[in-house]
Design a protein around this motif. Structure first.
Motif, mmCIF file in Angstrom:
data_model
loop_
_atom_site.group_PDB
_atom_site.id
_atom_site.type_symbol
_atom_site.label_atom_id
_atom_site.label_comp_id
_atom_site.label_asym_id
_atom_site.label_seq_id
_atom_site.Cartn_x
_atom_site.Cartn_y
_atom_site.Cartn_z
ATOM 1 N N UNK A 154 0.856 -1.186 0.000
ATOM 2 C CA UNK A 154 0.000 0.000 0.000
ATOM 3 C C UNK A 154 0.891 1.234 0.000
ATOM 4 N N UNK A 155 0.607 2.140 -0.910
ATOM 5 C CA UNK A 155 1.369 3.398 -0.981
ATOM 6 C C UNK A 155 0.794 4.376 0.046
ATOM 7 N N UNK A 156 1.651 5.018 0.822
ATOM 8 C CA UNK A 156 1.118 6.023 1.748
ATOM 9 C C UNK A 156 0.587 7.211 0.948
ATOM 10 N N UNK A 157 -0.392 7.908 1.483
ATOM 11 C CA UNK A 157 -0.922 9.069 0.751
ATOM 12 C C UNK A 157 0.149 10.159 0.634
#
Length: 73
Positions: free
Chosen positions: A10-13
């Motif tokens: 998951x890519x951090x925002x």
């Protein structure tokens, strides 16, 4: 578990943009006051040094001549 079943990381925002300082405020006013004070102090020091170097008082001249010279020893 096979490689195809591994979940994608998951890519951090994206980080929020930095808060910008207002164009004028207490920080700017303090910086202007500090700059003015430093400029005045530099001007005063420059005039003082210029006065004493061009025409030093007798007591300062006598004190200067009483100091030992490093090249005399």
């Amino acid at each position: 578990m096979t490689r195809d079943n591994v979940p994608a990381p998951v890519q951090p925002p994206d980080p929020s943009p930095a808060r910008q300082q207002p164009a004028a405020g207490p920080g700017l006013t303090a910086a202007i006051v500090q700059g003015a004070a430093q400029g005045a102090a530099r001007s005063f020091t420059a005039r003082l040094v210029d006065k004493f170097l061009t025409n030093p008082p007798d007591w300062l001249r006598a004190l200067w001549h009483m100091l030992p010279r490093p090249w005399d020893h």
